[in-house]
Design a protein around this motif. Structure first.
Motif, PDB file in Angstrom:
ATOM      1  N   GLY A   1       0.717  -1.229  -0.074  1.00 29.55           N
ATOM      2  CA  GLY A   1      -0.088   0.238  -0.019  1.00 29.55           C
ATOM      3  C   GLY A   1       0.758   1.015   0.081  1.00 29.55           C
ATOM      4  N   PHE A   2       2.294   0.985   0.026  1.00 27.58           N
ATOM      5  CA  PHE A   2       2.888   2.289   0.136  1.00 27.58           C
ATOM      6  C   PHE A   2       2.941   3.094  -1.505  1.00 27.58           C
ATOM      7  N   GLU A   3       2.979   4.223  -1.429  1.00 29.92           N
ATOM      8  CA  GLU A   3       3.148   5.002  -2.618  1.00 29.92           C
ATOM      9  C   GLU A   3       4.542   4.959  -3.346  1.00 29.92           C
ATOM     10  N   ARG A   4       4.431   4.236  -4.476  1.00 31.65           N
ATOM     11  CA  ARG A   4       5.810   4.283  -5.244  1.00 31.65           C
ATOM     12  C   ARG A   4       6.727   5.559  -5.338  1.00 31.65           C
ATOM     13  N   GLU A   5       5.867   6.543  -5.578  1.00 28.74           N
ATOM     14  CA  GLU A   5       6.830   7.806  -5.801  1.00 28.74           C
ATOM     15  C   GLU A   5       7.306   8.378  -4.404  1.00 28.74           C
TER      16      GLU A   5
END
Length: 371
Positions: free
Chosen positions: A265-269
């Motif tokens: 669920g972590f944002e790749r950016e």
């Protein structure tokens, strides 16, 4: 390329960087949104029980070469090439915005009595440490990395309560320094306390693996995170069984770890990667990684390199002691910047900032030249 199996693995590395790319519009690509343009792609194909196949291709011929690859290999190659040319999003760190169109210097602020380089320098005095942090920010550091536990080989583990006591007063004093604040820790409780105190970035040498709560804490916080490669996420991050090929092994590990963190669920950016120089790696391993920094851009994340004052500098310079490794530290930082690293983590901020500024001036002159 008919003899390449569908289970082969390909790795792309940009090369042939141009001083004045404007003269060769169809023969280069911009590396991310940086000040570097590459004219060639070095690709390596690894298959079990076969010697690696390597080739160097001008970028204008890449599509033609890639179209001949077996479909699964072609798909991986397309992803990596897209990663080389993607623009990295800016990171909002409090009032500070980190844009990745130029390199950033991260200043190291150790609140420990036993760090390999400057242990004890600021231990026990938050005001002296904060003053040092303000000096780094004034000298041009975009990020300050504040740590309360040494991860040098053989260092003792620090109880999270003691680690919190070391770092929180310093973070609180630096919230208005103008630089982004990074907490250098493997422990979820320290992350939580640092975020509450004003930290903007989490820098974890275990890539959020040491503490089972770290991934959740980092994700809920919404803060950017640095995922570093280390051979062990246990008490000793240097514990290693060795590598088959340190470059591809580290690449594969980081690729999988980024995928796992994103899947959680972590944002790749908001993910920065670090190949972990000096962590469970020999001199030859570290030099192989330094010589292949550009390959890690194929993972599609901003890249942090930390080689400052490390043992490999002493090994290459007649065993120079830690306090006499400035020249080697600058050489490694400058090399990393020349290979497109977006962040260099250093002890000697003014000198590194000056080196980066000179490099920036040369790049600006190259891309605006009218010769």
């Amino acid at each position: 390329m008919a003899d390449i199996g569908s289970d082969a693995k390909i790795y792309l590395k940009p090369g042939g960087f141009l001083d004045s790319p404007q003269y060769f519009d169809e023969q280069n690509k911009r590396l991310n949104n940086s000040l570097l343009w590459f004219s060639h792609v070095e690709y390596s194909i690894f298959e079990e029980n076969k010697a690696p196949f390597r080739n160097l291709v001008p970028v204008e011929l890449w599509d033609k070469i890639a179209s001949r690859l077996p479909e699964p290999v072609q798909e991986r190659a397309a992803t990596q090439f897209a990663n080389l040319t993607k623009s990295h999003s800016s990171l909002q760190c409090g009032e500070r915005v980190l844009r990745f169109d130029q390199p950033h210097v991260m200043g190291i602020l150790n609140m420990t009595p036993d760090s390999f380089s400057d242990g004890g320098k600021h231990d026990g005095d938050p005001q002296i440490a904060a003053d040092a942090g303000f000096d780094m920010a004034t000298a041009g550091a975009s990020i300050l990395d504040i740590g309360g536990e040494s991860t040098r080989p053989g260092a003792d583990t620090v109880w999270e309560g003691d680690e919190i006591k070391r770092v929180i007063p310093v973070i609180e004093k630096l919230t208005q320094c103008g630089a982004a604040l990074s907490i250098d820790t493997r422990k979820a409780a320290v992350m939580e306390a640092a975020i509450a105190a004003g930290a903007h970035i989490i820098n974890d040498v275990s890539a959020l693996l040491h503490d089972k709560r770290s991934l959740e804490v980092a994700g809920v916080s919404g803060r950017p995170v640095v995922l570093m490669h280390a051979p062990s996420s246990g008490k000793d991050p240097h514990k290693s069984d060795g590598y088959g090929n340190v470059v591809t092994d580290t690449f594969d590990w980081l690729e999988q770890r980024v995928a796992d963190v994103v899947a959680a669920g972590f944002e790749r950016e908001k993910i920065i990667i670090d190949p972990g120089l000096g962590f469970g790696k020999s001199l030859s391993d570290n030099l192989a990684l330094m010589n292949n920094i550009a390959l890690f851009h194929a993972l599609g994340q901003p890249l942090l390199i930390g080689a400052s004052r490390k043992r490999m500098i002493g090994a290459l310079s007649k065993e120079a002691p830690v306090d006499q490794r400035l020249g080697g530290s600058i050489a490694f930082a400058h090399h990393a910047i020349q290979q497109g690293a977006q962040v260099v983590r250093v002890h000697d901020v003014p000198e590194t900032v000056q080196a980066a500024q000179v490099w920036r001036g040369m790049r600006d002159a190259g891309v605006t030249a009218q010769v």
